[in-house]
Motif scaffolding. Structure first.
Motif, mmCIF file in Angstrom:
data_model
loop_
_atom_site.group_PDB
_atom_site.id
_atom_site.type_symbol
_atom_site.label_atom_id
_atom_site.label_comp_id
_atom_site.label_asym_id
_atom_site.label_seq_id
_atom_site.Cartn_x
_atom_site.Cartn_y
_atom_site.Cartn_z
ATOM 1 N N ASP A 74 0.829 -1.205 0.000
ATOM 2 C CA ASP A 74 0.000 0.000 0.000
ATOM 3 C C ASP A 74 0.865 1.257 0.000
ATOM 4 O O ASP A 74 0.415 2.333 -0.365
ATOM 5 C CB ASP A 74 -0.892 0.053 1.252
ATOM 6 C CG ASP A 74 -1.926 -1.060 1.269
ATOM 7 O OD1 ASP A 74 -2.446 -1.376 0.188
ATOM 8 O OD2 ASP A 74 -2.197 -1.604 2.349
ATOM 9 N N HIS A 75 2.109 1.124 0.460
ATOM 10 C CA HIS A 75 2.975 2.293 0.550
ATOM 11 C C HIS A 75 3.388 2.800 -0.821
ATOM 12 O O HIS A 75 3.557 2.026 -1.759
ATOM 13 C CB HIS A 75 4.258 1.956 1.312
ATOM 14 C CG HIS A 75 4.121 2.075 2.790
ATOM 15 N ND1 HIS A 75 3.779 3.241 3.405
ATOM 16 C CD2 HIS A 75 4.268 1.168 3.770
ATOM 17 C CE1 HIS A 75 3.731 3.057 4.709
ATOM 18 N NE2 HIS A 75 4.017 1.794 4.955
ATOM 19 N N VAL A 76 3.552 4.122 -0.908
ATOM 20 C CA VAL A 76 4.129 4.701 -2.110
ATOM 21 C C VAL A 76 5.614 4.367 -2.091
ATOM 22 O O VAL A 76 6.333 4.754 -1.177
ATOM 23 C CB VAL A 76 3.948 6.234 -2.103
ATOM 24 C CG1 VAL A 76 4.584 6.841 -3.330
ATOM 25 C CG2 VAL A 76 2.479 6.580 -2.003
ATOM 26 N N THR A 77 6.070 3.608 -3.079
ATOM 27 C CA THR A 77 7.459 3.156 -3.081
ATOM 28 C C THR A 77 8.050 3.309 -4.473
ATOM 29 O O THR A 77 7.360 3.117 -5.476
ATOM 30 C CB THR A 77 7.540 1.667 -2.674
ATOM 31 O OG1 THR A 77 6.840 1.494 -1.455
ATOM 32 C CG2 THR A 77 8.969 1.226 -2.472
ATOM 33 N N PHE A 78 9.309 3.677 -4.504
ATOM 34 C CA PHE A 78 10.019 3.810 -5.763
ATOM 35 C C PHE A 78 10.865 2.554 -5.928
ATOM 36 O O PHE A 78 11.904 2.415 -5.309
ATOM 37 C CB PHE A 78 10.884 5.070 -5.694
ATOM 38 C CG PHE A 78 11.810 5.249 -6.847
ATOM 39 C CD1 PHE A 78 11.330 5.704 -8.060
ATOM 40 C CD2 PHE A 78 13.159 4.976 -6.718
ATOM 41 C CE1 PHE A 78 12.185 5.866 -9.130
ATOM 42 C CE2 PHE A 78 14.014 5.141 -7.792
ATOM 43 C CZ PHE A 78 13.521 5.586 -8.988
ATOM 44 N N ASP A 79 10.379 1.599 -6.726
ATOM 45 C CA ASP A 79 11.011 0.286 -6.658
ATOM 46 C C ASP A 79 11.686 -0.185 -7.953
ATOM 47 O O ASP A 79 11.998 -1.355 -8.090
ATOM 48 C CB ASP A 79 9.994 -0.769 -6.206
ATOM 49 C CG ASP A 79 8.749 -0.774 -7.084
ATOM 50 O OD1 ASP A 79 8.754 -0.041 -8.084
ATOM 51 O OD2 ASP A 79 7.796 -1.489 -6.773
ATOM 52 N N VAL A 80 11.922 0.762 -8.909
ATOM 53 C CA VAL A 80 12.542 0.352 -10.167
ATOM 54 C C VAL A 80 13.875 -0.331 -9.922
ATOM 55 O O VAL A 80 14.141 -1.425 -10.427
ATOM 56 C CB VAL A 80 12.846 1.571 -11.065
ATOM 57 C CG1 VAL A 80 13.053 1.134 -12.493
ATOM 58 C CG2 VAL A 80 11.791 2.615 -10.944
ATOM 59 N N PRO A 166 8.784 -5.368 -2.745
ATOM 60 C CA PRO A 166 9.981 -4.837 -2.105
ATOM 61 C C PRO A 166 10.185 -5.398 -0.701
ATOM 62 O O PRO A 166 11.289 -5.584 -0.276
ATOM 63 C CB PRO A 166 9.714 -3.345 -2.053
ATOM 64 C CG PRO A 166 8.762 -3.091 -3.163
ATOM 65 C CD PRO A 166 7.933 -4.317 -3.300
#
Lengths: 171, 431
Positions: A74-80, A166
């Motif tokens: 649910d968290h906004v995550t930058f996972d590239v 992640p």
């Protein structure tokens, strides 16, 4: 000694109750808002305390929800970057994340606790709730998040990085 | 730039880069700043708590989320789709048009592009690919492109967040988004028509016109929602936050009593889902409040304004530069983060250059939404890939023409501010 499975079922039960509480708070906030609108526009008799109750509930929903209800995806995550590296590197990334969160929140906890307890001398404007009670949810949040990520460090070291997301689902 | 601020940024980028949730990355970075600067570590908690406790307009966020989730559950979406198929399904590229029109209508209630794509988008893609008339990639691409309209047409959570950081009126922002939203719809439909004609896509068998009134009647109460919302705000009847509550109450009554599509159990699930989204967004907002406090105490926006004004940049050049930057950032960051963290940096420059903040805000929101479908990292592409299992490569191959016309639409809005400002001015905006 209780088995791991028994602990897990206790945690699951507590998690469900925490969710009940969060849903109750959101429903209460919504109803309070409706009450405010009805009293102001239909009955022409505005109530003062509704706004403050909504704001208090909003603060509680954010931190209570973040502590007990929000799942990792649910968290906004930058996972590239995270998704492009191998499993071994992911494990390192996830451990660094968890350690940073635990260390950061632990380090700031004493000062934050002082800040919250300082407000015992002040009460809210209309409902006269002691502000340290209102703000105490931040301490609950900090403790819960510290505990959650501390457990995760152990899991990550033992089992490595989870497969897809992640971070693994909460312990 | 001071040492503490450099380290703060370093911590932020490293943590966010390795996959720490953005909210926690900001929180930890702010602690680094305070520790190095020798300030009280409690300032982080203080900024978040006071910020959330004192800002009335933020209450609109959880309420809009509840309204959107109620609208997306139940059978309201199906009724709306039936109406759209009856209305525009008969034209060349039929289901593509239905897709765009459905997004236009849905945007009036959900205010979230991701919710649109995952909810109604999934149904639409199923319909378009059923008889093999449209390739999966094409169906996914037009769905992603039309979902970007959602947060441009009110109600819009990104615009509430912009109103928070820029101190502008939510009401005028919402009004400013109406025409741009329609422009986006029109250009997408034009491109869909062109592609359908060139590829010779087969026509749908039209729904008989005599069925149209029936479909309109069932869909009508849902169609009324944006109108109620806008009337509430502009008729001066309610504040935008109260309008959000009215919207949620209306959605609830509609779903429960009128359409009878809501059980107690599903209501609980909707509220639980809304708690999770609200708390996650609330935490990012809290993080942004601390970061903005730090950025302000370092005086960064004013310094930037000084530098840019010193360079004698024209307003148009500035707008184009900022928009290129936003589009690029949109490929890697999500809209919430851009609006709360990056946009405030440019606001003082806008004021000095005499750029209208409503105009700037609407364009920034449109641009962030276009960023959501910009390869390689548009979040909407991933969402659709996740809910439909259509490969990213296929989606990306088909998304370019739609991306192209949307960028043209942004350019048009930049050069002709009246697209945005005309409607707010009709309702008394003096900017």
């Amino acid at each position: 000694m209780w088995s791991t499975r028994r602990w897990l079922s206790v945690f699951r039960w507590l998690g469900a109750r925490a969710e009940n509480m969060a849903v109750a708070m959101l429903a209460a906030m919504f109803l309070t808002f409706v009450l405010q609108i009805v009293s102001r526009y239909v009955l022409n008799h505005p109530i003062g305390w509704t706004l403050e109750l909504c704001l208090t509930l909003w603060v509680w929903i954010v931190f209570w929800g973040s502590a007990f209800c929000v799942r990792d995806h649910d968290h906004v995550t930058f996972d590239v970057l995270y998704l492009s590296v191998g499993r071994r590197t992911r494990q390192v990334f996830a451990i660094v994340t968890a350690v940073a969160i635990v260390v950061g929140l632990l380090a700031s906890f004493p000062a934050t606790w002082d800040y919250i307890t300082f407000y015992k001398i002040k009460k809210s404007a209309t409902l006269k709730i002691r502000l340290d009670y209102v703000f105490s949810v931040y301490a609950i949040f900090a403790v819960a998040v510290i505990a959650r990520y501390a457990v995760r460090i152990a899991t990550l070291i033992r089992n490595g990085a989870p497969e897809d997301s992640p971070e693994a689902d909460s312990p | 730039m001071s040492l503490e601020f450099t380290l703060c940024l370093l911590a932020l980028f490293v943590l966010a880069g390795i996959g720490t949730p953005v909210a926690y990355s900001i929180l930890l970075a702010s602690l680094v700043y305070l520790a190095v600067a020798g300030q009280d570590l409690a300032l982080t908690a203080e900024q978040i708590l006071q910020g959330l406790y004192e800002s009335f307009i933020l209450l609109a966020v959880p309420l809009f989320i509840v309204a959107a989730n109620i609208m997306n559950a139940g059978t309201i979406s199906e009724r709306l789709l039936n109406f759209c198929v009856a209305a525009v399904g008969r034209f060349r590229g039929g289901l593509g048009h239905v897709n765009v029109v459905a997004s236009l209508i849905f945007s009036g209630m959900s205010g979230s592009a991701v919710a649109d794509a995952a909810g109604i988008g999934k149904i639409m893609i199923g319909m378009m690919t059923k008889d093999g008339r449209y390739s999966p990639g094409y169906a996914a691409a037009i769905t992603a492109a039309s979902a970007t309209i959602g947060p441009v047409i009110p109600p819009s959570i990104p615009m509430v967040l912009y109103a928070l950081v820029s101190d502008t009126s939510i009401g005028y922002l919402f009004l400013g988004g109406v025409l741009p939203g329609f422009v986006m719809g029109v250009v997408l439909m034009a491109m869909n028509y062109y592609l359908a004609a060139r590829r010779g896509t087969a026509l749908e068998s039209p729904v008989p016109l005599r069925h149209l009134p029936q479909h309109t009647i069932t869909a009508f109460p849902a169609l009324l929602m944006p109108a109620i919302l806008l009337y509430g705000i502009y008729g001066g009847v309610t504040t935008p936050t109260e309008a959000a509550a009215v919207a949620a109450a209306y959605a609830l009554i509609l779903a429960a009593l009128f359409y009878r599509a809501l059980s107690f159990r599903s209501l609980y699930q909707i509220l639980a889902g809304s708690v999770r989204s609200s708390a996650a967004v609330g935490l990012v907002i809290g993080g942004a409040l601390i970061l903005n406090y730090i950025v302000a105490s370092e005086n960064i926006p004013t310094k930037m304004a000084g530098a840019l004004v010193g360079l004698e940049v024209t307003p148009i050049a500035f707008m184009i530069g900022v928009n290129i930057l936003l589009l690029l950032l949109g490929c890697v960051l999500d809209a919430t983060t851009i609006i709360l963290v990056i946009i405030p940096l440019f606001l003082p420059t806008c004021r000095q250059l005499g750029i209208d903040l409503i105009y700037f805000g609407v364009i920034a929101v449109v641009n962030c939404m276009v960023g959501l479908i910009t390869p390689p990292y548009g979040i909407l592409l991933f969402v659709i890939n996740a809910v439909t299992r259509i490969s990213l490569r296929e989606i990306i191959a088909e998304v370019w023409p739609f991306l192209g016309v949307l960028i043209l639409a942004v350019l048009m809005m930049i050069f002709v501010p009246d697209f945005i400002l005309w409607l707010p001015r009709v309702f008394g905006y003096s900017g």
